[in-house]
Write an enzyme that holds these catalytic residues in place. Structure first.
Site, PDB file in Angstrom:
ATOM      1  N   ASP A   1      -6.423   1.730  -3.503  1.00 46.48           N
ATOM      2  CA  ASP A   1      -7.541   1.243  -3.165  1.00 46.48           C
ATOM      3  C   ASP A   1      -8.367   2.379  -2.124  1.00 46.48           C
ATOM      4  O   ASP A   1      -9.522   2.404  -1.811  1.00 46.48           O
ATOM      5  CB  ASP A   1      -7.522   0.038  -2.207  1.00 46.48           C
ATOM      6  CG  ASP A   1      -6.603   0.003  -1.015  1.00 46.48           C
ATOM      7  OD1 ASP A   1      -6.012   0.958  -0.946  1.00 46.48           O
ATOM      8  OD2 ASP A   1      -6.824  -0.738  -0.181  1.00 46.48           O
TER       9      ASP A   1
ATOM     10  N   ASP B   1      -1.472   1.309  -3.656  1.00 47.61           N
ATOM     11  CA  ASP B   1      -2.073   0.487  -4.401  1.00 47.61           C
ATOM     12  C   ASP B   1      -3.625   0.798  -4.853  1.00 47.61           C
ATOM     13  O   ASP B   1      -4.469  -0.063  -5.480  1.00 47.61           O
ATOM     14  CB  ASP B   1      -2.456  -1.157  -3.594  1.00 47.61           C
ATOM     15  CG  ASP B   1      -3.225  -0.660  -2.142  1.00 47.61           C
ATOM     16  OD1 ASP B   1      -3.274   0.359  -1.854  1.00 47.61           O
ATOM     17  OD2 ASP B   1      -3.548  -1.642  -1.674  1.00 47.61           O
TER      18      ASP B   1
ATOM     19  N   SER C   1       0.773  -1.285  -0.146  1.00 52.26           N
ATOM     20  CA  SER C   1      -0.038  -0.029  -0.003  1.00 52.26           C
ATOM     21  C   SER C   1       1.054   1.360  -0.080  1.00 52.26           C
ATOM     22  O   SER C   1       1.468   1.632  -0.769  1.00 52.26           O
ATOM     23  CB  SER C   1      -1.078   0.150   1.274  1.00 52.26           C
ATOM     24  OG  SER C   1      -1.859   0.952   1.055  1.00 52.26           O
TER      25      SER C   1
ATOM     26  N   ASP D   1      -3.556   6.152  -3.050  1.00 48.63           N
ATOM     27  CA  ASP D   1      -2.552   5.893  -2.459  1.00 48.63           C
ATOM     28  C   ASP D   1      -1.614   4.786  -3.201  1.00 48.63           C
ATOM     29  O   ASP D   1      -2.059   4.526  -4.530  1.00 48.63           O
ATOM     30  CB  ASP D   1      -2.976   5.161  -1.067  1.00 48.63           C
ATOM     31  CG  ASP D   1      -3.688   3.900  -1.349  1.00 48.63           C
ATOM     32  OD1 ASP D   1      -4.138   3.586  -2.355  1.00 48.63           O
ATOM     33  OD2 ASP D   1      -4.030   3.200   0.150  1.00 48.63           O
TER      34      ASP D   1
END
Length: 454
Positions: free
Chosen positions: A247, A245, A99, A243
């Site tokens: 999500d 990743d 992340s 961010d």
């Protein structure tokens, strides 16, 4: 390698430094343990742009295939794109990402078919136990015929699914600056936004897991400074940051001012309730603003308060049949997306809401941003339990003040509330405070910080 899995396996995922804390050998064991615990006969995997991600993901696939499981690799993807594949294909899944963590980190977010979460209470503890038992000797040999490993591109299908959940047909032209932070938003945004009446100003769309421009964590104000400046320079209608990743999404208005994730939660909740005929349950964690349950009730819905963390939100979504859920950390969960979190779908809702009327974003969200909030303030402490006890002693027993311990300690009065939660992984206490005006919030915030840091 000698691995300390207590430092590697967190409450919701696997995360640590590569290769110091884990490597491809360990990833292969995680793949074998994952299929044994979930009972899957086929899985899907994906990975972000970190240098270590392709190797770790393929090692996990080898471990799974060796136990007779067919693996579909979707390759470079956002975490919510992996959730899409899990839901659409009905497969257990594993996403390789850390992340917003720095480049040397990597991790695994795992789910059962339909993007159902795998956390400490839903299989992750068992996976850890298996991997620990295999570290020295390796996974036991399997009698099964080895599974296949094949590749499949899901980006177009993922984008089409999201676009089918939001009506964008009549929005006015908008100018939007998007900061992908060199993360997976740079991969997904061009396809998801294609064909919309948007003038897209891309920032840091080049995939680079070393994050050369800034950390891919838009909740840290330092990481949206470039976006704020560019929105003002471009005279854009809004800015969106993702961010690492992709999500989570974070929004700034036409002035470059941050929009509270609670305000976005309230805005999307109102839209989802309208889409469901003014009925439905909406989940919010106990850190979100008072405005969220207020807006939910005003729009005919039923708000349900829960602990912080995606596994708690997703579990409550499934139990209650909720249509939507939101967190203060800019995670947004949708029934139409298998109860999973997708920042991209939240971003599309914001574009639809803004583009469906003539006003500015700041004017639009003002109705959802009703109180003064502190944001999350972290303090390093030697004794989490002792500091929480001191806060409880200071506020307990006073008329008009209520305490609850659903997640940490929440103290509420007529005009203010605050919550203090211990970190699961660090010697920190996290404070969030809110009040009906800035002066009251500041007073409460400072009083509590004095106890925490005293």
């Amino acid at each position: 390698m000698t691995a300390d899995l207590s430092q590697l396996v967190k409450a919701y995922d696997v995360r640590g430094v590569v290769p110091d804390q884990w490597d491809e050998t360990l990833a292969e064991l995680f793949g074998a343990a994952f299929v044994q615990v979930t009972g899957a006969d086929a899985i899907v995997t994906g990975h972000d742009m970190r240098p270590s991600s392709p190797g770790l993901s393929r090692a996990f696939a080898r471990g799974a295939a060796a136990r007779g499981v067919d693996v579909t690799e979707i390759g470079l993807c956002s975490t919510d794109q992996l959730y899409y594949a899990s839901g659409a294909f009905g497969l257990a899944g594993a996403m390789f990402t850390a992340s917003h963590n720095p480049a040397q980190y990597n991790g695994i977010k795992m789910c059962r078919p339909g993007a159902a979460p795998v956390g400490q209470d839903t299989g992750l503890a068992e996976i850890r136990e298996l991997v620990e038992s295999w570290i020295d000797s390796g996974a036991p040999a399997s009698d099964a015929t080895p599974g296949t490993i094949t590749q499949r591109d899901t980006l177009e299908d993922y984008s089409a699914h999201l676009r089918g959940l939001v009506d964008l047909t009549s929005i006015r032209p908008l100018k939007v600056v998007v900061d992908a932070g060199n993360g997976m938003g740079g991969h997904t945004v061009p396809t998801v936004f294609a064909g919309l009446p948007l003038t897209l100003v891309p920032m840091y769309f080049e995939l680079d897991g070393t994050f050369p421009n800034h950390e891919a964590n838009p909740l840290d104000p330092a990481n949206i400074v470039d976006l704020q400046k560019r929105v003002r320079e471009e005279d854009a209608d809004l800015g969106i940051a993702f961010d690492g990743d992709a999500d989570r999404c974070f929004v700034v208005d036409e002035r470059g001012e941050p929009v509270s994730p609670s305000a976005i939660t309230a805005l999307v909740a109102a839209r989802e309730l309208a889409r469901h005929g003014g009925k439905g349950t909406v989940i919010h964690n106990l850190i979100t603003s008072w405005s969220v349950p207020e807006v939910v009730r005003e729009n005919g819905g039923t708000p349900v308060r829960t602990r912080v963390g995606h596994s708690f939100i997703k579990a409550e979504m499934a139990t209650s049949g909720a249509i939507f859920g939101g967190e203060h950390s800019a995670h947004y969960y949708f029934k139409g997306f298998w109860n999973a979190d997708t920042g991209m779908l939240a971003a599309l809702h914001v574009l639809a809401a803004l583009g469906g009327q003539e006003g500015t974003l700041s004017a639009l969200v003002a109705q959802y941003d009703r109180y003064a909030g502190s944001g999350e303030i972290n303090s390093t402490v030697d004794d989490q339990t002792g500091r929480l006890a001191a806060i409880k002693a200071a506020y307990g027993g006073h008329e008009g003040i209520t305490l609850d311990e659903l997640d940490g300690l929440t103290v509420s009065a007529t005009d203010w509330w605050f919550n203090v939660r211990p970190s699961n992984t660090e010697p920190l206490l996290r404070l969030n405070a809110e009040a009906r005006d800035e002066a009251t919030m500041t007073k409460v915030r400072d009083e509590v910080l004095a106890i925490i840091r005293g």
